[in-house]
Design an enzyme around this catalytic site. Sequence first.
Site, PDB file in Angstrom:
ATOM      1  N   SER A  55     -14.938  -4.396   6.821  1.00 42.32           N
ATOM      2  CA  SER A  55     -15.558  -3.610   5.746  1.00 42.32           C
ATOM      3  C   SER A  55     -15.564  -4.359   4.418  1.00 42.32           C
ATOM      4  CB  SER A  55     -14.872  -2.254   5.587  1.00 42.32           C
ATOM      5  OG  SER A  55     -13.511  -2.406   5.270  1.00 42.32           O
ATOM      6  N   GLY A  56     -14.723  -5.359   4.283  1.00 47.32           N
ATOM      7  CA  GLY A  56     -14.846  -6.308   3.197  1.00 47.32           C
ATOM      8  C   GLY A  56     -14.844  -5.785   1.783  1.00 47.32           C
ATOM      9  N   GLY A  57     -13.999  -4.815   1.474  1.00 45.04           N
ATOM     10  CA  GLY A  57     -13.879  -4.376   0.095  1.00 45.04           C
ATOM     11  C   GLY A  57     -14.892  -3.339  -0.335  1.00 45.04           C
ATOM     12  N   ARG A  89      -8.928  -0.550   5.931  1.00 34.47           N
ATOM     13  CA  ARG A  89      -8.841   0.402   4.814  1.00 34.47           C
ATOM     14  C   ARG A  89      -9.990   1.409   4.806  1.00 34.47           C
ATOM     15  NH1 ARG A  89      -7.572  -0.835  -0.846  1.00 34.47           N
ATOM     16  NH2 ARG A  89      -6.380   1.079  -0.593  1.00 34.47           N
ATOM     17  N   GLU A  91     -12.496 -13.973  13.996  1.00 31.45           N
ATOM     18  CA  GLU A  91     -12.807 -13.490  12.646  1.00 31.45           C
ATOM     19  C   GLU A  91     -12.929 -14.644  11.651  1.00 31.45           C
ATOM     20  OE1 GLU A  91     -11.176 -10.417   9.171  1.00 31.45           O
ATOM     21  OE2 GLU A  91      -9.985 -10.736  10.987  1.00 31.45           O
ATOM     22  N   LYS A 100     -15.922 -10.950  14.588  1.00 31.67           N
ATOM     23  CA  LYS A 100     -15.617 -10.026  13.490  1.00 31.67           C
ATOM     24  C   LYS A 100     -16.010 -10.700  12.163  1.00 31.67           C
ATOM     25  CE  LYS A 100     -12.011  -7.309  11.204  1.00 31.67           C
ATOM     26  NZ  LYS A 100     -10.683  -6.687  11.279  1.00 31.67           N
ATOM     27  N   ARG A 153       0.827  -1.211   0.000  1.00 30.51           N
ATOM     28  CA  ARG A 153       0.000   0.000   0.000  1.00 30.51           C
ATOM     29  C   ARG A 153       0.856   1.253   0.000  1.00 30.51           C
ATOM     30  NH1 ARG A 153      -4.349  -2.242   4.466  1.00 30.51           N
ATOM     31  NH2 ARG A 153      -5.113  -3.959   3.178  1.00 30.51           N
TER      32      ARG A 153
END
Length: 390
Positions: free
Chosen positions: A262-264, A297, A177, A219, A32
Site C-alpha cells: 500500500s506504500g504510504g 497498515r 518484494e 509484491k 506503533r
Amino acid sequence: MAADLGSVAAKLAAPGKGLLASDESTGTIGKRLEKAGLPNTEDIRRAYRELYYTTPGMGQYISGVIMFKETLYQSTAAGRRFVDVLADAGIMAGIKVDEGLAPLPGGGDGETYTKGLEGLEAACREYASAGAKFAKWRATLKVTDSLPSDLAVERNAEDLARYAKVCQECGLVPVVEPEILIDGAHSQARFGVVTERVLGATVAALWRHGVALEGCLLKPQMVIPGAEAEGGKVSAGEVARHTVAALRRVVPPAIPGIMFLSGGQTEEEATINLDAINKEARAVGRCPWALSFSFGRALQASVLKLWSSDQTRVTEAQQLALALARVNSEAALGQYSLAAGGHPSTLSGDSLRENFRGWSGQAPAVGPDAAPAVAAPVQPGGGEEVVMAH
C-alpha cells in the site's frame, strides 16, 4: 515440488483474496504500539496478532498472513498455535525471512541491499517445519533523476532471485518484494520507468536462477508520484493506467499473482487505487495475473486505533478488521463501490507514512583505501513498511 508450489501460489492469489502483512519486526510494531499508548511487550504483541488471526470469516478475504519469526511460534491465549488457527480458517502462514537493509558498497547515496542470504536455507527449512507455506523478502530501490544505479538494480534483483530459489528448494513459495520507494520529488512517469526497469531485472534474475515462476508471487509498489512530487497525488485512474502499462511490459503470465503493497497511501486510497487497477486491467485486457493486495497498515491502522483505546473491544475491532479486508477483496475483483456504504477506515484520510525506513546515511566507500563499512543495519522492515515515512 514445482506442482505443489504452483498450487500454493495459486491459492494465495485466488480471486478476491489477498495477504495480511503482519510481519513487522519487534521494533517496528513496538513503535506503533507505543504511539497508540500501549507497552511493547510480548503479550501485547501476541494479543494484537490474535485479534486478527481469530477474526471470524477472515478466510473469505485473506489467503495468507505474513508473520515475523516471533509470531510464527506464538499461540492464542487458549494455547492453540497461530499457524493451526489460521489453517482452520483456510489461511496459510507465511514468514518474513530477510534481515533488514544495509548500505550498498559502491552504490549511490542511500542505496541499500538486503541482508539474510547467509543461513537462509536452514532458516527456511525450520520455518517450513513449523508450518509456514510461503516467505517474503523485501528489497528497496531509491528513486532520483539518476537513481537507482545499475549496481543497486542488479544486486537487489540477484539477491531476490537467490532468496526465491532457496525458498522453493525448501518447499516455500517466495513473495518477491522489490519495493521502489516513494521518497522524493520524482514524477509518476519517472516512477513508471523505474518500475519497468526494476521488475524487468527481477524477473530476468528469477529466470536465470531457475526459479519456477508459477510458484512465486510479486509484491511491487503501485506506480504513484514521489511523496514530494510537484502537483501532489494523482487520480486513481492515473495510478491504474501507469501501473497496468508497466506490468504488461515486464511481468510474464507464468507468475500467478501481483500482490501490491500500500506504500504510504491512506487506507481508503489503497482500496480505491487497487480497484481502479483491476478495472483498468479488465478494460485493456491481456493482464493474466491476479492483481491483489499484501497490505499491512492499510488493513491495520484503524483497527489498532480502536483496540488500543480499549482492549476489551475485541469484537468491534474484529468487525472493523473484517470490513477492511472485505473492501480490499472487492477491490481485488474490481468491484469496490463507495456507494455501497462508504469505506470502513476511521482515520479520516490520514496518510500511513512513517519515519524514513530505508538507509539515510552515505553509501560506504569502496576501493583499496576504503575503511571497512561498519554500520548498524536498518531495522528490518515488516508488513507494509513505507520507506520514508511506511
